[in-house]
Design a protein around this motif. Structure first.
Motif, PDB file in Angstrom:
ATOM      1  N   VAL A   7       0.869  -1.173   0.000  1.00 21.31           N
ATOM      2  CA  VAL A   7       0.000   0.000   0.000  1.00 21.31           C
ATOM      3  C   VAL A   7       0.910   1.228   0.000  1.00 21.31           C
ATOM      4  O   VAL A   7       1.764   1.368   0.866  1.00 21.31           O
ATOM      5  N   VAL A   8       0.733   2.092  -0.993  1.00 15.62           N
ATOM      6  CA  VAL A   8       1.607   3.256  -1.152  1.00 15.62           C
ATOM      7  C   VAL A   8       0.796   4.540  -1.046  1.00 15.62           C
ATOM      8  O   VAL A   8      -0.234   4.683  -1.705  1.00 15.62           O
ATOM      9  N   LEU A   9       1.285   5.447  -0.210  1.00 16.09           N
ATOM     10  CA  LEU A   9       0.653   6.757  -0.075  1.00 16.09           C
ATOM     11  C   LEU A   9       1.612   7.812  -0.637  1.00 16.09           C
ATOM     12  O   LEU A   9       2.596   8.165   0.019  1.00 16.09           O
ATOM     13  N   PRO A  10       1.360   8.311  -1.849  1.00 15.50           N
ATOM     14  CA  PRO A  10       2.218   9.366  -2.398  1.00 15.50           C
ATOM     15  C   PRO A  10       2.045  10.658  -1.603  1.00 15.50           C
ATOM     16  O   PRO A  10       0.920  11.024  -1.226  1.00 15.50           O
ATOM     17  N   VAL A  11       3.151  11.323  -1.325  1.00 16.22           N
ATOM     18  CA  VAL A  11       3.120  12.586  -0.584  1.00 16.22           C
ATOM     19  C   VAL A  11       3.835  13.653  -1.400  1.00 16.22           C
ATOM     20  O   VAL A  11       4.993  13.484  -1.772  1.00 16.22           O
ATOM     21  N   GLY A  12       3.134  14.734  -1.683  1.00 11.07           N
ATOM     22  CA  GLY A  12       3.728  15.856  -2.412  1.00 11.07           C
ATOM     23  C   GLY A  12       4.088  16.967  -1.438  1.00 11.07           C
ATOM     24  O   GLY A  12       3.258  17.406  -0.640  1.00 11.07           O
ATOM     25  N   THR A  13       5.341  17.400  -1.476  1.00 14.13           N
ATOM     26  CA  THR A  13       5.799  18.443  -0.553  1.00 14.13           C
ATOM     27  C   THR A  13       5.959  19.778  -1.280  1.00 14.13           C
ATOM     28  O   THR A  13       5.669  19.898  -2.470  1.00 14.13           O
ATOM     29  N   VAL A  23      -1.178  23.148  -7.448  1.00  8.00           N
ATOM     30  CA  VAL A  23      -1.188  21.952  -6.600  1.00  8.00           C
ATOM     31  C   VAL A  23      -2.152  20.915  -7.169  1.00  8.00           C
ATOM     32  O   VAL A  23      -1.828  19.727  -7.267  1.00  8.00           O
ATOM     33  N   ALA A  24      -3.343  21.373  -7.568  1.00  7.98           N
ATOM     34  CA  ALA A  24      -4.341  20.460  -8.137  1.00  7.98           C
ATOM     35  C   ALA A  24      -3.840  19.845  -9.443  1.00  7.98           C
ATOM     36  O   ALA A  24      -3.991  18.639  -9.682  1.00  7.98           O
ATOM     37  N   GLU A  25      -3.217  20.669 -10.278  1.00 12.05           N
ATOM     38  CA  GLU A  25      -2.714  20.188 -11.570  1.00 12.05           C
ATOM     39  C   GLU A  25      -1.571  19.184 -11.385  1.00 12.05           C
ATOM     40  O   GLU A  25      -1.527  18.138 -12.041  1.00 12.05           O
ATOM     41  N   LYS A  26      -0.649  19.520 -10.485  1.00  8.88           N
ATOM     42  CA  LYS A  26       0.495  18.626 -10.252  1.00  8.88           C
ATOM     43  C   LYS A  26       0.043  17.312  -9.620  1.00  8.88           C
ATOM     44  O   LYS A  26       0.585  16.241  -9.922  1.00  8.88           O
ATOM     45  N   THR A  27      -0.934  17.397  -8.713  1.00  8.22           N
ATOM     46  CA  THR A  27      -1.457  16.181  -8.088  1.00  8.22           C
ATOM     47  C   THR A  27      -2.049  15.258  -9.143  1.00  8.22           C
ATOM     48  O   THR A  27      -1.786  14.042  -9.157  1.00  8.22           O
ATOM     49  N   HIS A  28      -2.853  15.827 -10.029  1.00  8.71           N
ATOM     50  CA  HIS A  28      -3.469  15.043 -11.102  1.00  8.71           C
ATOM     51  C   HIS A  28      -2.398  14.443 -12.011  1.00  8.71           C
ATOM     52  O   HIS A  28      -2.474  13.271 -12.419  1.00  8.71           O
ATOM     53  N   ASP A  29      -1.376  15.220 -12.329  1.00  6.80           N
ATOM     54  CA  ASP A  29      -0.298  14.753 -13.215  1.00  6.80           C
ATOM     55  C   ASP A  29       0.487  13.608 -12.572  1.00  6.80           C
ATOM     56  O   ASP A  29       0.794  12.608 -13.224  1.00  6.80           O
ATOM     57  N   ILE A  30       0.810  13.736 -11.289  1.00  9.72           N
ATOM     58  CA  ILE A  30       1.573  12.701 -10.589  1.00  9.72           C
ATOM     59  C   ILE A  30       0.787  11.391 -10.543  1.00  9.72           C
ATOM     60  O   ILE A  30       1.332  10.315 -10.813  1.00  9.72           O
ATOM     61  N   MET A  31      -0.495  11.478 -10.201  1.00  5.72           N
ATOM     62  CA  MET A  31      -1.309  10.266 -10.121  1.00  5.72           C
ATOM     63  C   MET A  31      -1.449   9.611 -11.498  1.00  5.72           C
ATOM     64  O   MET A  31      -1.446   8.375 -11.613  1.00  5.72           O
ATOM     65  N   LEU A  79      -2.819   4.938  -2.957  1.00  6.45           N
ATOM     66  CA  LEU A  79      -3.795   5.830  -2.341  1.00  6.45           C
ATOM     67  C   LEU A  79      -3.696   7.221  -2.964  1.00  6.45           C
ATOM     68  O   LEU A  79      -2.735   7.529  -3.679  1.00  6.45           O
ATOM     69  N   ASN A  80      -4.683   8.038  -2.708  1.00  2.53           N
ATOM     70  CA  ASN A  80      -4.679   9.405  -3.244  1.00  2.53           C
ATOM     71  C   ASN A  80      -3.538  10.213  -2.640  1.00  2.53           C
ATOM     72  O   ASN A  80      -3.274  10.153  -1.434  1.00  2.53           O
ATOM     73  N   LEU A  81      -2.874  10.987  -3.482  1.00  2.00           N
ATOM     74  CA  LEU A  81      -1.737  11.798  -3.050  1.00  2.00           C
ATOM     75  C   LEU A  81      -2.150  12.828  -2.006  1.00  2.00           C
ATOM     76  O   LEU A  81      -3.219  13.439  -2.097  1.00  2.00           O
ATOM     77  N   VAL A  82      -1.287  13.001  -1.022  1.00  2.00           N
ATOM     78  CA  VAL A  82      -1.497  14.021   0.005  1.00  2.00           C
ATOM     79  C   VAL A  82      -0.475  15.125  -0.205  1.00  2.00           C
ATOM     80  O   VAL A  82       0.729  14.872  -0.217  1.00  2.00           O
ATOM     81  N   ALA A  83      -0.949  16.349  -0.415  1.00  2.00           N
ATOM     82  CA  ALA A  83      -0.052  17.492  -0.627  1.00  2.00           C
ATOM     83  C   ALA A  83       0.129  18.232   0.696  1.00  2.00           C
ATOM     84  O   ALA A  83      -0.847  18.558   1.370  1.00  2.00           O
ATOM     85  N   VAL A  84       1.392  18.473   1.078  1.00  2.00           N
ATOM     86  CA  VAL A  84       1.651  19.117   2.365  1.00  2.00           C
ATOM     87  C   VAL A  84       2.703  20.222   2.243  1.00  2.00           C
ATOM     88  O   VAL A  84       3.556  20.196   1.360  1.00  2.00           O
ATOM     89  N   ASN A  85       2.592  21.154   3.147  1.00  2.00           N
ATOM     90  CA  ASN A  85       3.602  22.187   3.333  1.00  2.00           C
ATOM     91  C   ASN A  85       4.414  21.790   4.562  1.00  2.00           C
ATOM     92  O   ASN A  85       3.936  21.866   5.690  1.00  2.00           O
ATOM     93  N   CYS A  86       5.641  21.347   4.334  1.00  2.00           N
ATOM     94  CA  CYS A  86       6.448  20.808   5.437  1.00  2.00           C
ATOM     95  C   CYS A  86       6.850  21.873   6.461  1.00  2.00           C
ATOM     96  O   CYS A  86       7.346  21.530   7.544  1.00  2.00           O
TER      97      CYS A  86
END
Length: 218
Positions: A7-13, A23-31, A79-86
């Motif tokens: 099970v993989v949870l992609p995380v975008g930082t 953020v929405a565009e990059k998330t869609h592109d990564i998935m 799983l759906n990518l989670v975008a975060v500000n570290c």
């Protein structure tokens, strides 16, 4: 991709470096890229398997065929990518909450409700103790039989057998506490009690390989 039922949870930082629309565009592109990568992997595995099965002497490639079939059977849940500000503690807490929510999902992790026998915890604690002891080498490698003898010296683990230890090591391998490549003949008798050292060695190896593959420009 090589671990069964992963099970993989992609995380975008670095969300703080992007606009909301970005953020929405990059998330869609990564998935989309991940989906395409998995589809390509599946296609390549099927192609390699067909080539081996269609070879003039398929019996010579039984080992390779079995490894490819094993890889083909490994399921991978993305799983759906989670975008975060570290730099934002609230986003870190959001990521933590997301992780815990997924980990409690019995459909994703059927073993989450499994009640482990006390000996599992006892062996886990003993292995952590051994790995942190001064006598443990930096590489953290230990022979399986020697590990069994070290554990058996402890009063509450005196009756620990090899078969039970192997079952426990499979569990500890799955949760990432140790690394044990029991399916690789040359490594099946070696347990890596310090996975971080192994990861560092992989990084060094990949770094050297990358450097050596760069051709000098005249």
């Amino acid at each position: 991709m090589r671990v069964p039922n992963s099970v993989v949870l992609p995380v975008g930082t670095h969300v703080d470096c992007c606009q909301e629309q970005e953020v929405a565009e990059k998330t869609h592109d990564i998935m989309a890229r991940i989906t395409a990568m998995l589809a390509e992997r599946k296609s390549n595995l099927a192609h390699f398997i067909d080539n081996l099965e269609g070879s003039e002497e398929p019996k010579c490639y039984v080992d390779q065929w079995e490894r490819l079939k094993e890889m083909e059977s490994c399921t991978l849940t993305i799983l759906n990518l989670v975008a975060v500000n570290c730099t934002d503690h609230r986003d870190i807490k959001k990521l933590e909450a997301t992780l815990l929510e997924h980990m409690k999902n019995e459909e994703l992790f059927p073993e989450v409700v499994r009640v482990l026998p006390p000996v599992y915890r006892q062996v886990e604690a003993a292995i952590v103790d051994i790995a942190q002891s001064e006598e443990m080498a930096d590489h953290g490698m230990m022979d399986l039989q020697y590990l069994l003898s070290k554990l058996s010296q402890r009063e509450h683990l005196a009756g620990l057998g090899r078969e039970l230890l192997q079952d426990i090591l499979r569990y500890l391998h799955r949760i990432g506490l140790v690394v044990w490549y029991e399916e690789i003949k040359h490594l099946e008798s070696t347990v890596f009690l310090q996975p971080t050292f192994l990861i560092m060695m992989f990084k060094v190896s990949l770094g050297i390989r990358t450097i050596s593959s760069v051709e000098p420009k005249l």
